[in-house]
Design a protein around this motif. Structure first.
Motif, short mmCIF file in Angstrom:
data_model
loop_
_atom_site.label_atom_id
_atom_site.label_comp_id
_atom_site.label_asym_id
_atom_site.label_seq_id
_atom_site.Cartn_x
_atom_site.Cartn_y
_atom_site.Cartn_z
N SER A 1 27.92 -19.42 26.72
CA SER A 1 28.93 -18.72 27.52
C SER A 1 28.74 -17.21 27.45
N ILE B 1 27.73 -14.52 30.52
CA ILE B 1 28.49 -13.33 30.86
C ILE B 1 27.65 -12.07 30.70
N THR C 1 35.61 -15.84 29.43
CA THR C 1 34.80 -16.43 28.36
C THR C 1 35.63 -16.68 27.12
#
Length: 251
Positions: free
Chosen positions: A73, A77, A105
């Motif tokens: 994750s 990002i 996130t």
């Protein structure tokens, strides 16, 4: 490729990119500039069934799945990609649509830490079908599970045709090999059924190991036939090294 801007024509530019409307307006040739669309969508299909709560070393399978999901994750990002999650057990427990941003996130991480299954069992096929209906844009899909399920081959093939599908099989070392520690009471976390095993019996340990190998081979065959990738990670292994090696081979 997506449109970026218009700039003055220079020698060597492809004449097919000339913007005739702007050229006519300024009486000087201008060309359209395009750039490669870099934004990706990363989807995590996360098995939170009760079998993932098993662990005989420093962490459970669920702990490792959570940590890997957190790394993926934050990586998404960092690359300005969207990330979303489908939590599943014997059905869909929760769906978080893909979005960008650190707050998004952190929401995913919070749910990874707190989500619990509300029903027994594991239905991987249902998770794949839900994802295929919910997300239309081509995505990089990570399916994280111990894969104690069957009947998901067709759904796997359908998703793999459209998306870049990567399975991450997480397992505990004692699921692969039973230690010789005497008479042990074992419970199925999904059904609650219990049985006693004499782990000092070599035939019992041999049959136990053979069942695990059969399970692993089933997973491998399903992913190979679908054209998807599969990574196996033990709970006491360095998952970062394994993931890095996998992605380096894909470059």
């Amino acid at each position: 490729m997506s449109f970026s801007e218009v700039r003055e024509y220079t020698f060597g530019d492809d004449v097919r990119t000339i913007d005739w409307n702007v050229t006519a307006r300024f009486s000087h040739p201008y060309v359209k500039v395009f750039e490669e669309e870099r934004e990706l969508t990363v989807m995590l299909l996360v098995d939170i069934s009760k079998s993932a709560l098993f662990g005989s070393v420093q962490q459970t399978k669920r702990d490792l799945i959570t940590e890997i999901c957190a790394v993926l994750s934050f990586s998404a990002i960092h690359n300005h990609d969207k990330v979303g999650v489908v939590f599943f057990s014997n059905g869909i427990e929760k769906y978080i649509p893909p979005k960008k941003g650190s707050s998004h996130t952190l929401r995913i991480i919070r749910d990874l830490l707190s989500m619990e299954a509300t029903r027994p069992g594991t239905d991987i096929a249902a998770a794949l079908r839900f994802f295929n209906n919910a997300v239309k844009k081509k995505s990089i899909v990570f399916l994280l599970s111990d894969f104690f399920a069957d009947g998901y081959e067709d759904a796997l093939q359908i998703v793999a045709r459209k998306h870049d599908l990567i399975g991450i099989h997480v397992y505990d070392p004692h699921e692969k090999e039973l230690p010789a520690v005497g008479l042990v009471k074992m419970m199925d976390a999904e059904t609650g059924e219990t049985l006693w095993l004499d782990t000092l019996d070599a035939q019992v340990r041999k049959k136990y190991a053979a069942q695990f190998q059969q399970h692993v081979q089933y997973c491998r065959n399903a992913f190979t036939r679908s054209g998807a990738s599969l990574i196996s990670i033990r709970t006491d292994e360095d998952y970062v090294r394994i993931l890095q090696g996998f992605f380096v081979r894909r470059i």
